[in-house]
Design an enzyme around this catalytic site. Structure first.
Site, PDB file in Angstrom:
ATOM      1  N   PRO A  16     -88.192  70.766  33.749  1.00  0.00           N
ATOM      2  CG  PRO A  16     -87.893  72.928  33.623  1.00  0.00           C
ATOM      3  CD  PRO A  16     -87.686  71.564  33.001  1.00  0.00           C
ATOM      4  CD  GLU A  17     -91.706  66.099  36.543  1.00  0.00           C
ATOM      5  OE1 GLU A  17     -92.441  65.643  37.410  1.00  0.00           O
ATOM      6  OE2 GLU A  17     -90.923  65.303  35.877  1.00  0.00           O
TER       7      GLU A  17
END
Ligand SMILES: [Zn+2]
Length: 289
Positions: A16-17
């Site tokens: 996840p960013e």
């Protein structure tokens, strides 16, 4: 289980960013705000704690805490309690955080379970690259993990001048500099590649060699790609659920990431894959110089 919709086979490495963490933050906030932790369990010797606090101590500290707010800094989620203390979470590569019913068993690799009236929050992380910090009131500014982060890309603090300043002495490839979170926070492999493609900048170009025009363009495209992804609730990644059964739609809009051997949307050249800073990197050899 949700699957990242791309033909690229190495999707297991996705993490996840900023847009995915922001999506998770919004989903959790609507569910947790004002709720009180009734019971908590923390995995003994959890690697996510890295000996900053013992599992038993963390458990004790969490009980009776009321969730006042949930914030985000870079890729970190910050749960703020009414007491003024914080629980800071980084999902690493394989971390997931979501709610389940109280009578449901915790998923495997659960490091933290916090029980509220009617549901439980669980944090599971098979590969344990994630982090979990308990921070006392007013202590957030002293947390090294947050201290060293560059500006928030969607806040006013991320100006073109500051970005230029943060890049000018960096001799590493621009992709590596974007990944290390110091010039700007929140970007990971996907959004670095997308922003560089949109800016027509080669990922291996030295950060200090970027022209004023390229920095201006990159500054603009970093913000644009993040905003567009947040509007689509991020990319859906295997093992990543921001709310059970729901998925993000930005994966369909990716222009370069995961597109090895596909045709560039701009010039129809073949998209290449290379490795920068140990990470798979996708680029168009014709458009990106
Ligand atoms: Zn091209």
């Amino acid at each position: 289980m949700l699957i990242f919709q791309t033909r690229w086979q190495n999707w297991k490495k996705l993490m996840p960013e900023l847009p995915e963490v922001e999506t998770i933050r919004c989903a959790l906030l609507s569910k947790l705000k004002g709720k009180v932790i009734i019971k908590a369990s923390v995995k003994n010797g959890s690697r996510l704690l890295r000996d900053t606090v013992s599992a038993a101590t963390l458990k004790k500290k969490l009980i009776k805490q009321r969730i006042k707010d949930i914030k985000r800094r870079g890729k970190y989620l910050i749960l703020e309690f009414s007491s003024g203390d914080f629980l800071v979470v980084h999902l690493g590569m394989t971390g997931v955080i979501y709610t389940i019913d109280n009578d449901q068993a915790s998923p495997t690799h659960t490091h933290l379970r916090a029980e509220f009236k009617g549901f439980s929050l669980v944090l599971s992380d098979p590969r344990t690259f994630g982090r979990l910090f308990y921070v006392k009131k007013d202590g957030l500014n002293n947390l090294p993990a947050l201290n060293k982060l560059g500006p928030e890309p969607l806040e006013k603090e991320f100006t073109r001048q500051i970005f230029r300043e943060n890049l000018k002495n960096r001799k590493a490839p621009i992709k590596a500099v974007l990944l290390d979170q110091k010039a700007v926070s929140g970007l990971g492999n996907i959004y670095c590649d997308e922003a560089l493609f949109r800016s027509a900048i080669h990922p291996l170009k030295k950060a200090c060699d970027l022209s004023v025009h390229e920095i201006k363009k990159l500054h603009q495209e970093v913000r644009a790609v993040l905003k567009e992804s947040i509007a689509c609730q991020g990319c859906t990644i295997r093992d990543y659920q921001w709310d059970q059964g729901k998925s993000g739609g930005f994966a369909k809009k990716l222009r370069i990431y995961g597109k090895e051997d596909k045709t560039c949307l701009t010039c129809h050249s073949k998209i290449l894959r290379s490795t920068v800073a140990g990470r798979s990197t996708f680029y168009c050899p014709n458009c990106q110089k």
